[in-house]
Design a protein around this motif. Structure first.
Motif, PDB file in Angstrom:
ATOM      1  N   LEU A 188       0.819  -1.214   0.000  1.00 35.07           N
ATOM      2  CA  LEU A 188       0.000   0.000   0.000  1.00 35.07           C
ATOM      3  C   LEU A 188       0.853   1.265   0.000  1.00 35.07           C
ATOM      4  CD1 LEU A 188      -2.831  -1.002   2.503  1.00 35.07           C
ATOM      5  CD2 LEU A 188      -2.936  -0.925   0.005  1.00 35.07           C
ATOM      6  N   MET A 189       2.067   1.178   0.542  1.00 39.72           N
ATOM      7  CA  MET A 189       2.954   2.336   0.516  1.00 39.72           C
ATOM      8  C   MET A 189       3.255   2.772  -0.908  1.00 39.72           C
ATOM      9  SD  MET A 189       3.457   3.304   3.574  1.00 39.72           S
ATOM     10  CE  MET A 189       4.640   4.568   3.108  1.00 39.72           C
ATOM     11  N   GLN A 190       3.164   1.842  -1.854  1.00 41.22           N
ATOM     12  CA  GLN A 190       3.438   2.149  -3.257  1.00 41.22           C
ATOM     13  C   GLN A 190       2.188   2.586  -4.006  1.00 41.22           C
ATOM     14  OE1 GLN A 190       5.703  -1.210  -4.899  1.00 41.22           O
ATOM     15  NE2 GLN A 190       6.394  -1.671  -2.821  1.00 41.22           N
ATOM     16  N   ARG A 191       1.081   2.712  -3.276  1.00 44.19           N
ATOM     17  CA  ARG A 191      -0.195   3.195  -3.822  1.00 44.19           C
ATOM     18  C   ARG A 191      -0.615   2.441  -5.087  1.00 44.19           C
ATOM     19  NH1 ARG A 191      -1.660   7.959  -1.300  1.00 44.19           N
ATOM     20  NH2 ARG A 191      -0.010   9.042  -0.145  1.00 44.19           N
ATOM     21  N   PRO A 192      -0.772   1.130  -5.007  1.00 45.86           N
ATOM     22  CA  PRO A 192      -1.164   0.374  -6.203  1.00 45.86           C
ATOM     23  C   PRO A 192      -2.604   0.668  -6.597  1.00 45.86           C
ATOM     24  CG  PRO A 192      -1.261  -1.038  -4.285  1.00 45.86           C
ATOM     25  CD  PRO A 192      -0.660   0.262  -3.823  1.00 45.86           C
ATOM     26  N   ARG A 193      -2.881   0.600  -7.886  1.00 47.72           N
ATOM     27  CA  ARG A 193      -4.254   0.688  -8.368  1.00 47.72           C
ATOM     28  C   ARG A 193      -4.920  -0.679  -8.324  1.00 47.72           C
ATOM     29  NH1 ARG A 193      -5.670   4.834 -11.832  1.00 47.72           N
ATOM     30  NH2 ARG A 193      -7.732   3.861 -11.815  1.00 47.72           N
ATOM     31  N   LEU A 194      -4.109  -1.735  -8.468  1.00 49.75           N
ATOM     32  CA  LEU A 194      -4.618  -3.104  -8.440  1.00 49.75           C
ATOM     33  C   LEU A 194      -3.744  -3.923  -7.507  1.00 49.75           C
ATOM     34  CD1 LEU A 194      -6.361  -5.485  -9.507  1.00 49.75           C
ATOM     35  CD2 LEU A 194      -4.721  -5.693 -11.392  1.00 49.75           C
ATOM     36  N   LEU A 195      -4.373  -4.594  -6.550  1.00 52.65           N
ATOM     37  CA  LEU A 195      -3.653  -5.383  -5.557  1.00 52.65           C
ATOM     38  C   LEU A 195      -4.086  -6.842  -5.690  1.00 52.65           C
ATOM     39  CD1 LEU A 195      -1.702  -5.264  -3.123  1.00 52.65           C
ATOM     40  CD2 LEU A 195      -3.682  -4.881  -1.653  1.00 52.65           C
ATOM     41  N   LEU A 196      -3.104  -7.732  -5.930  1.00 56.17           N
ATOM     42  CA  LEU A 196      -3.354  -9.162  -6.040  1.00 56.17           C
ATOM     43  C   LEU A 196      -2.898  -9.827  -4.748  1.00 56.17           C
ATOM     44  CD1 LEU A 196      -1.874  -9.700  -9.633  1.00 56.17           C
ATOM     45  CD2 LEU A 196      -4.234  -9.117  -9.033  1.00 56.17           C
ATOM     46  N   VAL A 197      -3.803 -10.538  -4.074  1.00 54.84           N
ATOM     47  CA  VAL A 197      -3.507 -11.103  -2.761  1.00 54.84           C
ATOM     48  C   VAL A 197      -3.744 -12.604  -2.803  1.00 54.84           C
ATOM     49  CG1 VAL A 197      -3.977 -10.948  -0.291  1.00 54.84           C
ATOM     50  CG2 VAL A 197      -4.310  -8.938  -1.738  1.00 54.84           C
ATOM     51  N   ASP A 198      -2.690 -13.374  -2.513  1.00 59.24           N
ATOM     52  CA  ASP A 198      -2.753 -14.830  -2.619  1.00 59.24           C
ATOM     53  C   ASP A 198      -2.905 -15.464  -1.239  1.00 59.24           C
ATOM     54  OD1 ASP A 198      -2.649 -17.403  -3.518  1.00 59.24           O
ATOM     55  OD2 ASP A 198      -0.559 -17.376  -4.141  1.00 59.24           O
ATOM     56  N   GLU A 199      -4.036 -16.109  -1.007  1.00 57.76           N
ATOM     57  CA  GLU A 199      -4.339 -16.838   0.228  1.00 57.76           C
ATOM     58  C   GLU A 199      -3.922 -16.060   1.482  1.00 57.76           C
ATOM     59  OE1 GLU A 199      -3.704 -21.054   0.350  1.00 57.76           O
ATOM     60  OE2 GLU A 199      -3.457 -21.163  -1.815  1.00 57.76           O
ATOM     61  N   PRO A 200      -4.542 -14.918   1.724  1.00 53.75           N
ATOM     62  CA  PRO A 200      -4.102 -14.047   2.826  1.00 53.75           C
ATOM     63  C   PRO A 200      -4.340 -14.607   4.219  1.00 53.75           C
ATOM     64  CG  PRO A 200      -6.143 -13.237   1.871  1.00 53.75           C
ATOM     65  CD  PRO A 200      -5.666 -14.337   0.970  1.00 53.75           C
ATOM     66  N   VAL A 201      -5.289 -15.553   4.392  1.00 54.70           N
ATOM     67  CA  VAL A 201      -5.602 -15.998   5.754  1.00 54.70           C
ATOM     68  C   VAL A 201      -5.073 -17.395   6.071  1.00 54.70           C
ATOM     69  CG1 VAL A 201      -7.642 -14.525   5.873  1.00 54.70           C
ATOM     70  CG2 VAL A 201      -7.884 -16.883   5.072  1.00 54.70           C
ATOM     71  N   ALA A 202      -4.256 -17.951   5.200  1.00 58.35           N
ATOM     72  CA  ALA A 202      -3.683 -19.275   5.485  1.00 58.35           C
ATOM     73  C   ALA A 202      -2.861 -19.223   6.769  1.00 58.35           C
ATOM     74  CB  ALA A 202      -2.804 -19.733   4.320  1.00 58.35           C
ATOM     75  N   GLY A 203      -3.171 -20.072   7.731  1.00 61.54           N
ATOM     76  CA  GLY A 203      -2.435 -20.142   8.984  1.00 61.54           C
ATOM     77  C   GLY A 203      -2.839 -19.120  10.025  1.00 61.54           C
ATOM     78  N   MET A 204      -3.889 -18.346   9.757  1.00 60.07           N
ATOM     79  CA  MET A 204      -4.309 -17.302  10.698  1.00 60.07           C
ATOM     80  C   MET A 204      -5.274 -17.835  11.748  1.00 60.07           C
ATOM     81  SD  MET A 204      -4.970 -13.758   8.646  1.00 60.07           S
ATOM     82  CE  MET A 204      -3.633 -12.852   7.857  1.00 60.07           C
ATOM     83  N   THR A 205      -5.319 -17.167  12.896  1.00 63.11           N
ATOM     84  CA  THR A 205      -6.344 -17.431  13.898  1.00 63.11           C
ATOM     85  C   THR A 205      -7.662 -16.831  13.420  1.00 63.11           C
ATOM     86  OG1 THR A 205      -5.957 -15.373  15.110  1.00 63.11           O
ATOM     87  CG2 THR A 205      -4.589 -17.274  15.702  1.00 63.11           C
TER      88      THR A 205
END
Length: 277
Positions: A188-205
């Motif tokens: 987000l610091m790079q201010r993307p217009r499009l953000l691709l997120v791969d399996e963000p909650v794997a291993g999360m509580t």
């Protein structure tokens, strides 16, 4: 002739511009357009005539069984993999198939992989500072001084990611979920217009999953966000529109209820479960 061909010409690469200033034209179409994309590896079609559009500011979830082509799709968008045929456009002016990975990132496409990659010996604040769009050569980095707007941006991202109280802590001592949020913050610091997120909650509580859902839904409208995820409970909690991939193509698309009740989707997922058993 396709819609994109009729609207667009090959564009210059504005590699000197920060993503926030990137001239992405979405007045005549979506922010991401993939048409008839195919890529084969040793005769196997990982992507098979894939067509997909993502609108500006949209939150899209991509689901599908193992081997459906989800990772390969993101590799193509970010320039890591070149397709055998098809078109991939960012807005209506930028042909991503003519660009390399750094050029695509500069245009404003950020990707977060499943395993978080942060600088564990540095503080949370320092990780965000290093991630800013700036001259990354050694001397400028060593002698750089943060100005007011830069500090304000870091503070803003710290609040967005829920890491404000962790700003001085080494990234290495953060929980798994916090490291995931930090890496999203670095993008987000790079201010993307499009953000691709791969399996963000794997291993999360469960609590971390809820916080991640809040973070990603809060980004929608500010950025376009594409989330690839296997956890159907999490997808349901954030989904606006869901695309189901199977054998490298779009099998179904719609709301979570619509795709879950689609007989083709049920058959694919039941078939995968029976094979696994």
């Amino acid at each position: 002739m396709s819609l994109i061909k009729s609207l667009s010409q090959r564009d210059r690469v504005f590699d000197f511009m920060a993503p926030a200033e990137s001239p992405v034209d979405v007045r005549h179409g979506p922010i991401l357009y993939m048409e008839d994309v195919t890529v084969s590896f040793d005769g196997f079609k990982a992507i098979n005539d894939l067509s997909l559009t993502v609108d500006d500011g949209e939150l899209r979830c991509i689901i599908g069984p193992n081997g459906a082509g989800k990772t390969t799709m993101m590799d193509i968008i970010t320039g890591k993999t070149r397709p055998d045929q098809g078109q991939v456009w960012f807005g209506t002016r930028h042909n991503l198939l003519t660009m390399n990975e750094p050029e695509i990132a500069t245009l404003g496409i950020g990707r977060k992989f499943q395993k978080p990659t942060v600088f564990e010996a540095l503080s949370v604040f320092e990780n965000l500072e290093l991630a800013m769009t700036a001259d990354k050569r050694v001397l400028p980095t060593l002698f750089a001084r943060l100005d007011g707007p830069a500090r304000e941006r870091i503070d803003e991202v710290l609040e967005m990611t829920g890491l404000a109280e962790q700003r001085r802590r080494p990234a290495g001592v953060l929980s798994h979920g916090q490291k995931q949020w930090l890496e999203i913050g670095m993008l987000l610091m790079q201010r993307p217009r499009l953000l691709l997120v791969d399996e963000p909650v794997a291993g999360m509580t469960e609590q971390e999953m809820e916080r991640t859902a809040e973070l990603l839904t809060g980004l929608a409208g500010k950025q376009s966000v594409v989330v690839v995820e296997h956890d159907m409970g999490f997808v349901r909690s954030i989904a606006r529109k869901v695309t189901v991939l199977h054998q490298g193509s779009v099998l179904a698309e719609g709301s979570m209820d619509e795709v879950q009740n689609d007989p083709r989707v049920i058959e694919v997922y039941l078939g995968e479960s029976e094979e696994a058993a």
